[in-house]
Motif scaffolding. Structure first.
Motif, PDB file in Angstrom:
ATOM      1  N   GLY A  49       1.010   4.041  -0.703  1.00  0.00           N
ATOM      2  CA  GLY A  49       0.427   4.088   0.627  1.00  0.00           C
ATOM      3  C   GLY A  49       0.419   5.503   1.168  1.00  0.00           C
ATOM      4  N   CYS A  57       6.134   4.248   7.650  1.00  0.00           N
ATOM      5  CA  CYS A  57       4.852   3.546   7.721  1.00  0.00           C
ATOM      6  C   CYS A  57       5.056   2.112   7.251  1.00  0.00           C
ATOM      7  CB  CYS A  57       3.814   4.247   6.842  1.00  0.00           C
ATOM      8  SG  CYS A  57       3.554   5.981   7.311  1.00  0.00           S
ATOM      9  N   TRP A  59       2.931  -1.609   6.594  1.00  0.00           N
ATOM     10  CA  TRP A  59       1.628  -2.251   6.428  1.00  0.00           C
ATOM     11  C   TRP A  59       1.774  -3.755   6.596  1.00  0.00           C
ATOM     12  CZ3 TRP A  59       3.034   2.112   3.910  1.00  0.00           C
ATOM     13  CH2 TRP A  59       2.128   3.182   3.925  1.00  0.00           C
ATOM     14  N   PHE A  64       0.324  -1.950   0.349  1.00  0.00           N
ATOM     15  CA  PHE A  64      -0.101  -0.938   1.313  1.00  0.00           C
ATOM     16  C   PHE A  64      -1.503  -1.217   1.861  1.00  0.00           C
ATOM     17  CE2 PHE A  64       2.530   1.018  -2.062  1.00  0.00           C
ATOM     18  CZ  PHE A  64       3.694   1.169  -1.328  1.00  0.00           C
ATOM     19  N   THR A  65      -1.764  -2.483   2.183  1.00  0.00           N
ATOM     20  CA  THR A  65      -3.056  -2.858   2.740  1.00  0.00           C
ATOM     21  C   THR A  65      -2.846  -3.524   4.099  1.00  0.00           C
ATOM     22  OG1 THR A  65      -3.022  -4.993   1.592  1.00  0.00           O
ATOM     23  CG2 THR A  65      -4.126  -3.163   0.457  1.00  0.00           C
ATOM     24  N   ARG A  68      -1.823  -0.693   9.524  1.00  0.00           N
ATOM     25  CA  ARG A  68      -0.665   0.173   9.310  1.00  0.00           C
ATOM     26  C   ARG A  68      -0.073   0.593  10.651  1.00  0.00           C
ATOM     27  NH1 ARG A  68      -0.994   6.203   6.902  1.00  0.00           N
ATOM     28  NH2 ARG A  68      -1.929   6.479   8.937  1.00  0.00           N
ATOM     29  N   ALA A  90       5.425  -6.892   8.765  1.00  0.00           N
ATOM     30  CA  ALA A  90       5.042  -5.944   7.721  1.00  0.00           C
ATOM     31  C   ALA A  90       5.478  -6.494   6.373  1.00  0.00           C
ATOM     32  CB  ALA A  90       5.682  -4.584   7.978  1.00  0.00           C
TER      33      ALA A  90
END
Length: 140
Positions: A49, A57, A59, A64-65, A68, A90
């Protein structure tokens, strides 16, 4: 005579090994497109990501989609529970804060649910084993 027998045995072994490694590779029996696609799937590296230095961070979806959320040390209290926005969770994270971060299944950072601490030097987690609802950033 003994030297000749040993030399002959070594020569025969060398010839056998040379023949083994110089044979042409076996042909694939599957269709070339399927073989290429299979190789591409197994050889493709995981995508990390996009997360800047000094950030945490999170998501919404694995790998990592999804949406965010980005957090920085200047906007959070160290060693305090930081719940995610109500109704959001997340499933992937990157910790680049430089400090350990604990993620919690509980929105109140209670340790009765699942929780895990990730080092801050650069940790990417593409798939959390639970829905993250809150986190704490720790002092080093």
């Amino acid at each position: 005579m003994r030297t000749t027998v040993v030399a002959a045995a070594l020569a025969a072994t060398l010839l056998a090994v040379t023949a083994l490694f110089s044979s042409p590779p076996a042909r694939a029996t599957a269709a070339p497109d399927r073989v290429a696609a299979s190789v591409a799937r197994t050889a493709a590296p995981d995508r990390l990501g996009d997360c800047g230095s000094g950030q945490l961070c999170l998501w919404a979806k694995p790998e990592f989609t999804g949406a965010r959320q980005t957090h920085e040390l200047s906007t959070i209290d160290i060693e305090s529970c930081v719940p995610l926005k109500t109704g959001t969770t997340a499933q992937a994270l990157a910790n680049r804060t430089g400090r350990p971060v604990t993620t919690y299944q509980s929105a109140e950072c209670q340790e009765t649910g699942e929780f895990e601490t990730y080092p801050g030097g650069g940790t990417w987690l593409p798939r959390s084993p639970y829905q993250v609802r809150a986190f704490k950033v720790w002092e080093n």
